[in-house]
Design a protein around this motif. Structure first.
Motif, PDB file in Angstrom:
ATOM      1  N   GLY A  89      68.678  14.408 -47.170  1.00 48.74           N
ATOM      2  CA  GLY A  89      70.119  14.214 -46.566  1.00 48.74           C
ATOM      3  C   GLY A  89      70.508  13.260 -45.927  1.00 48.74           C
ATOM      4  O   GLY A  89      71.572  12.947 -45.256  1.00 48.74           O
ATOM      5  N   ALA A  90      69.639  12.052 -46.155  1.00 50.30           N
ATOM      6  CA  ALA A  90      70.005  10.674 -45.459  1.00 50.30           C
ATOM      7  C   ALA A  90      71.344  10.150 -46.184  1.00 50.30           C
ATOM      8  O   ALA A  90      71.418  10.182 -47.153  1.00 50.30           O
ATOM      9  N   ALA A  91      72.032   9.543 -45.313  1.00 43.94           N
ATOM     10  CA  ALA A  91      73.086   8.985 -45.690  1.00 43.94           C
ATOM     11  C   ALA A  91      73.043   7.826 -46.459  1.00 43.94           C
ATOM     12  O   ALA A  91      74.081   7.329 -47.638  1.00 43.94           O
ATOM     13  N   GLU A  92      72.122   6.904 -46.389  1.00 46.55           N
ATOM     14  CA  GLU A  92      71.799   5.807 -47.050  1.00 46.55           C
ATOM     15  C   GLU A  92      70.555   5.927 -47.707  1.00 46.55           C
ATOM     16  O   GLU A  92      69.546   6.427 -47.342  1.00 46.55           O
ATOM     17  N   ASN A  93      70.435   5.828 -49.054  1.00 49.60           N
ATOM     18  CA  ASN A  93      69.145   5.605 -49.988  1.00 49.60           C
ATOM     19  C   ASN A  93      68.490   7.081 -49.764  1.00 49.60           C
ATOM     20  O   ASN A  93      67.423   7.387 -49.586  1.00 49.60           O
ATOM     21  N   PRO A  94      69.063   8.188 -50.036  1.00 51.83           N
ATOM     22  CA  PRO A  94      68.462   9.504 -50.215  1.00 51.83           C
ATOM     23  C   PRO A  94      67.489   9.750 -51.155  1.00 51.83           C
ATOM     24  O   PRO A  94      67.477   8.955 -52.212  1.00 51.83           O
ATOM     25  N   VAL A  95      66.610  10.338 -50.935  1.00 48.82           N
ATOM     26  CA  VAL A  95      65.449  10.576 -51.754  1.00 48.82           C
ATOM     27  C   VAL A  95      65.816  11.631 -52.740  1.00 48.82           C
ATOM     28  O   VAL A  95      66.227  12.993 -52.145  1.00 48.82           O
ATOM     29  N   ARG A  96      65.879  11.664 -54.054  1.00 43.66           N
ATOM     30  CA  ARG A  96      66.225  12.873 -54.841  1.00 43.66           C
ATOM     31  C   ARG A  96      65.002  13.535 -55.678  1.00 43.66           C
ATOM     32  O   ARG A  96      64.217  12.745 -55.961  1.00 43.66           O
ATOM     33  N   PHE A  97      65.047  14.730 -55.986  1.00 44.23           N
ATOM     34  CA  PHE A  97      63.789  15.385 -56.778  1.00 44.23           C
ATOM     35  C   PHE A  97      64.395  15.898 -57.793  1.00 44.23           C
ATOM     36  O   PHE A  97      65.237  16.573 -58.128  1.00 44.23           O
ATOM     37  N   LEU A  98      63.480  15.677 -58.787  1.00 46.33           N
ATOM     38  CA  LEU A  98      63.396  16.397 -60.251  1.00 46.33           C
ATOM     39  C   LEU A  98      62.068  17.097 -60.701  1.00 46.33           C
ATOM     40  O   LEU A  98      61.301  16.653 -60.487  1.00 46.33           O
ATOM     41  N   ALA A  99      62.290  18.414 -60.656  1.00 50.60           N
ATOM     42  CA  ALA A  99      61.381  19.119 -60.848  1.00 50.60           C
ATOM     43  C   ALA A  99      60.740  19.071 -62.361  1.00 50.60           C
ATOM     44  O   ALA A  99      61.601  19.017 -63.450  1.00 50.60           O
ATOM     45  N   LEU A 100      59.635  19.045 -62.265  1.00 56.02           N
ATOM     46  CA  LEU A 100      58.853  18.555 -63.739  1.00 56.02           C
ATOM     47  C   LEU A 100      57.576  19.680 -63.846  1.00 56.02           C
ATOM     48  O   LEU A 100      56.652  19.424 -63.168  1.00 56.02           O
ATOM     49  N   SER A 101      57.912  20.623 -64.832  1.00 56.80           N
ATOM     50  CA  SER A 101      57.069  21.834 -64.722  1.00 56.80           C
ATOM     51  C   SER A 101      56.767  22.458 -65.956  1.00 56.80           C
ATOM     52  O   SER A 101      57.532  22.256 -66.847  1.00 56.80           O
ATOM     53  N   VAL A 102      55.584  23.051 -66.146  1.00 59.04           N
ATOM     54  CA  VAL A 102      55.092  23.755 -67.169  1.00 59.04           C
ATOM     55  C   VAL A 102      56.111  25.124 -67.375  1.00 59.04           C
ATOM     56  O   VAL A 102      56.115  25.802 -68.373  1.00 59.04           O
ATOM     57  N   SER A 103      56.385  25.578 -65.966  1.00 59.01           N
ATOM     58  CA  SER A 103      56.921  26.902 -65.745  1.00 59.01           C
ATOM     59  C   SER A 103      58.533  26.605 -66.270  1.00 59.01           C
ATOM     60  O   SER A 103      58.979  25.914 -65.922  1.00 59.01           O
ATOM     61  N   ASP A 104      58.844  28.102 -67.099  1.00 52.22           N
ATOM     62  CA  ASP A 104      60.304  28.064 -67.257  1.00 52.22           C
ATOM     63  C   ASP A 104      60.844  29.180 -66.632  1.00 52.22           C
ATOM     64  O   ASP A 104      61.963  29.898 -67.042  1.00 52.22           O
ATOM     65  N   ALA A 105      60.099  29.957 -65.652  1.00 50.62           N
ATOM     66  CA  ALA A 105      60.547  31.071 -65.147  1.00 50.62           C
ATOM     67  C   ALA A 105      61.696  31.012 -64.212  1.00 50.62           C
ATOM     68  O   ALA A 105      61.856  29.919 -63.444  1.00 50.62           O
ATOM     69  N   ALA A 106      62.528  32.025 -64.184  1.00 47.15           N
ATOM     70  CA  ALA A 106      63.867  31.807 -63.537  1.00 47.15           C
ATOM     71  C   ALA A 106      63.606  31.758 -62.064  1.00 47.15           C
ATOM     72  O   ALA A 106      64.422  30.889 -61.397  1.00 47.15           O
ATOM     73  N   GLU A 107      62.573  32.446 -61.545  1.00 46.50           N
ATOM     74  CA  GLU A 107      62.405  32.237 -59.951  1.00 46.50           C
ATOM     75  C   GLU A 107      62.199  30.821 -59.573  1.00 46.50           C
ATOM     76  O   GLU A 107      62.252  30.563 -58.436  1.00 46.50           O
ATOM     77  N   ASP A 108      61.229  30.280 -60.454  1.00 48.22           N
ATOM     78  CA  ASP A 108      60.626  28.925 -59.944  1.00 48.22           C
ATOM     79  C   ASP A 108      61.947  27.953 -60.170  1.00 48.22           C
ATOM     80  O   ASP A 108      62.066  27.118 -59.211  1.00 48.22           O
TER      81      ASP A 108
END
Length: 231
Positions: A89-108
């Protein structure tokens, strides 16, 4: 993933990335495929194998993008997202996340997107596409493997059911894993062997699940999981 042959050079642009995955060989493979900065523009500035390591490394390095596995010791990818919420949530230079997983389960998928991840791709992705996904996430885009995008949109657009299962959200990632195996009829010893934990730890997780869900025994737990299509 396949090799990065065909990846276009990005001499005018770079992105700093942290790899979070509990399998060292997988991290090494990703580093080898996408971490050739002169070619891909991706600089891997840190790695982590569990939740505590991830939070420490991400806080110290402040990368633009984190490649995050969903299933991690210490609470899973959702716990990393929760503890890194101020950085996202940082106003400047926020850290963004990309999930990279073997799972394709909807809940994950829904769990980490709800937690703040900008996208979710599976480990079948090619190196070239992963590099492109990282840069898109850096730009603030939402990125999904094609077969996952549909049910993500359905889940968040649906008005027929609440978007949050509050009961399920009370459980940690490990408790959910134990829950599924119990519901499938596994014995405690079999669960311990499959998850590489002790029988006593399995018993503790089952007790926690029953307490959080206000259930009395594994038969009620199985019915609860079956009703939510978790089995």
């Amino acid at each position: 993933m396949t090799d990065t042959e065909g990846t276009q050079e990005r001499p005018d642009r770079q992105v700093r990335v942290v790899l979070v995955d509990d399998h060292r060989m997988f991290r090494t493979g990703v580093q080898a495929e996408i971490g050739q900065t002169a070619t891909t523009g991706v600089e891997v500035v840190g790695e982590a194998a569990d939740v505590d390591q991830a939070v420490t490394v991400i806080t110290a390095t402040r990368p633009e993008v984190v490649l995050l596995d969903v299933h991690l010791p210490g609470g899973g990818g959702v716990e990393v997202l929760r503890r890194c919420a101020p950085l996202m949530g940082a106003a400047e230079n926020p850290v963004r996340f990309l999930a990279l997983s073997v799972s394709d389960a909807a809940e994950d998928v829904i769990g980490v997107i709800r937690g703040g991840a900008r996208g979710y791709v599976t480990k079948t992705i090619t190196g070239t596409d992963l590099v492109d996904s990282v840069f898109r996430v850096q730009d603030g885009d939402a990125v999904f493997s094609p077969r996952l995008a549909g049910f993500v949109l359905d889940a968040f657009a649906s008005t027929d059911a609440p978007p949050v299962d509050e009961d399920l959200d009370r459980l940690t990632q490990r408790e959910r894993e134990v829950l599924r195996l119990i519901a499938r009829g596994y014995a405690y010893k079999e669960i311990a062997k499959q998850l590489f934990i002790s029988v006593k730890t399995v018993e503790s997780h089952v007790s926690a699940v029953l307490r959080k869900l206000q259930l009395s025994n594994r038969h009620e737990l199985t019915r609860w999981a079956t009703a939510r299509r978790l089995v």
